[in-house]
Design an enzyme around this catalytic site. Structure first.
Site, short mmCIF file in Angstrom:
data_model
loop_
_atom_site.label_atom_id
_atom_site.label_comp_id
_atom_site.label_asym_id
_atom_site.label_seq_id
_atom_site.Cartn_x
_atom_site.Cartn_y
_atom_site.Cartn_z
N CYS A 131 20.41 -4.87 -72.98
CA CYS A 131 20.88 -5.88 -72.01
C CYS A 131 21.17 -4.93 -70.50
CB CYS A 131 22.35 -6.08 -72.52
SG CYS A 131 23.18 -7.27 -71.24
N CYS A 134 24.43 -5.69 -68.70
CA CYS A 134 25.87 -5.21 -69.34
C CYS A 134 25.74 -3.61 -68.99
CB CYS A 134 25.55 -5.26 -70.73
SG CYS A 134 25.20 -6.83 -71.65
N ASP A 135 24.68 -2.90 -69.35
CA ASP A 135 24.75 -1.41 -69.22
C ASP A 135 23.89 -0.88 -67.87
OD1 ASP A 135 25.80 -1.79 -71.71
OD2 ASP A 135 23.85 -1.40 -72.63
#
Lengths: 307, 103
Positions: A131, A134-135
């Site tokens: 992701c 997300c990261d």
């Protein structure tokens, strides 16, 4: 006995719960992880008709609150299988309980496909990610690689190129499934390098990822790349093996059903990304939820199973 | 016990020098799975007495996030006597969180 047991609390399952409750049916939703499904990882939803912009978390929470306010029960239990009996009653077994019901809706969704490399699971969260949104923030100024050739891979690479020093895009073919315009835009970025006709053959590093080995599928040449992060975007896989005896699966593991959401077993329906279909979007998941729930409601009304 | 918000200024006292084991939840406001995990961590915090639960906002506390090599969130780390003894990343159900702190 329940009227409808819904397996999966993603967009399809929660939409089905809303329709089932509004039709006056008893409905319980069983979820192994958390409500919301894949969409909770998406920061911005801008293609759901009627909503200009919403975060995946807010969308999922809205669905959850709507379903529970209507009286749907949501339980966090992993389903292990479904037993059919001759009187038409289905018994849905979970890790801690079981539920007798007239109808079932399988809305199990899909999850990110791993590459299947050694130590991939161990290094997830330590340099391996599925992701980018997300990261990505943890890789500011660093060197990363994205693996894949679809829209997600191209979007991830574009997103990461604005944060990272260098982004490699690794793809096993030289043609892309992603939109051509987006691929061209990505190619024009100075800090993005395409490595085509290539697969990743090894993950390197002890506690955290430090590099990868790449294998060129055309000339069999192996090459090493030093990277801080690897973002895997090679599609999704369904997980329906627990239901192979009650519903027919295709060769990829998706539940075979048409737009009417009916499986081979009367009273068992399927909705959302776990179903065989060409377009997997929030809107089609919600649409399936409505179709499957209303079909399940009319099954409950016409069946001779007594509650 | 309610979860304690921790910064780089009180991390030493609250986490590293704690006489009880500490579960630290590294999170950010833009992270959907973090917001899903947060109420579960709070529930666990209310239900256990022998483990302290702390939360670190990685946007405000980049130094702590870097020190503990946070590359994916939500990230849960269990500290005992100042050392990380167990960890997990990504959303996990309540039983998994309880399993992490039982080490």
């Amino acid at each position: 006995m329940e009227d409808i047991v819904i397996i999966g609390a993603g967009t399809a399952g929660l939409s089905a719960a809303i329709y089932a409750r509004r039709a006056g049916k008893k409905a319980v939703v069983l979820e192994a992880m958390t409500y919301g499904g894949q969409i909770i990882n998406t920061p911005d939803i801008e293609n759901y008709p009627g909503i200009k912009h919403i975060s995946g978390f807010d969308f999922a929470t809205g669905l959850y609150e709507q379903a529970t306010a209507l009286g749907a029960e949501i339980k966090f239990e992993k389903v292990t299988g479904i037993k059919l009996s001759s009187d038409g009653i289905k018994t849905v077994k979970t890790s801690s309980s079981e539920y007798k019901t007239k109808a079932v809706i399988l809305a199990t969704g899909a999850k990110n496909r791993p590459l299947g490399l050694d130590r991939e699971e161990e290094l997830t969260g330590s340099g391996v990610s599925y992701c980018a949104t997300c990261d990505g923030a943890f890789y500011k100024g660093k060197t990363v690689a994205v693996n894949g050739g679809g829209n997600t891979a191209i979007e991830d690479a574009a997103f990461l190129s604005s944060l990272c020093k260098k982004v490699y895009l690794i793809h096993r073919r030289d043609k892309f499934r992603a939109d051509a315009a987006d691929v061209e835009k990505l190619k024009a970025k100075e800090n993005v390098e395409f490595i085509l006709d290539s697969t990743i053959s090894r993950l390197e590093g002890d506690d955290t990822l430090t590099g990868i080995e790449i294998h060129n599928v055309k000339n069999a040449v192996k090459q090493h790349l030093d990277i801080d992060g690897l973002f895997i975007a090679v599609g999704q896989i369904p997980d329906n093996s627990a239901f192979a005896d009650v519903a027919e699966l295709d060769e990829k593991g998706y539940i075979k059903a048409g737009e009417d959401c009916r499986t081979k077993t009367p009273g068992i329906f399927t909705a959302g990304d776990c179903r065989t279909k060409t377009v997997r979007q929030l809107t089609t998941a919600a649409s399936d939820g409505a179709v499957a729930a209303l079909a399940a409601c009319s099954y409950c009304d016409s069946t001779e199973i007594n509650s | 016990m309610a979860a304690v918000n921790v910064t780089k200024d009180n991390f030493q006292a609250e986490v590293l020098e704690s006489d009880k084991p500490v579960l630290v939840d590294f999170w950010a406001s833009w992270c959907g799975p973090c917001k899903m995990l947060s109420p579960i961590v709070e529930q666990v915090a209310e239900s256990v007495q022998d483990v302290k639960i702390c939360k670190v906002n990685v946007d405000d506390e980049q130094e702590l996030a870097e020190r503990y090599n946070i590359m994916s969130i939500p990230a849960l780390k269990v500290f005992k006597n100042g050392e990380v003894v167990n960890e997990g990343v990504g959303f996990m159900p309540r039983e998994k969180v309880e399993e992490l702190i039982r080490v």
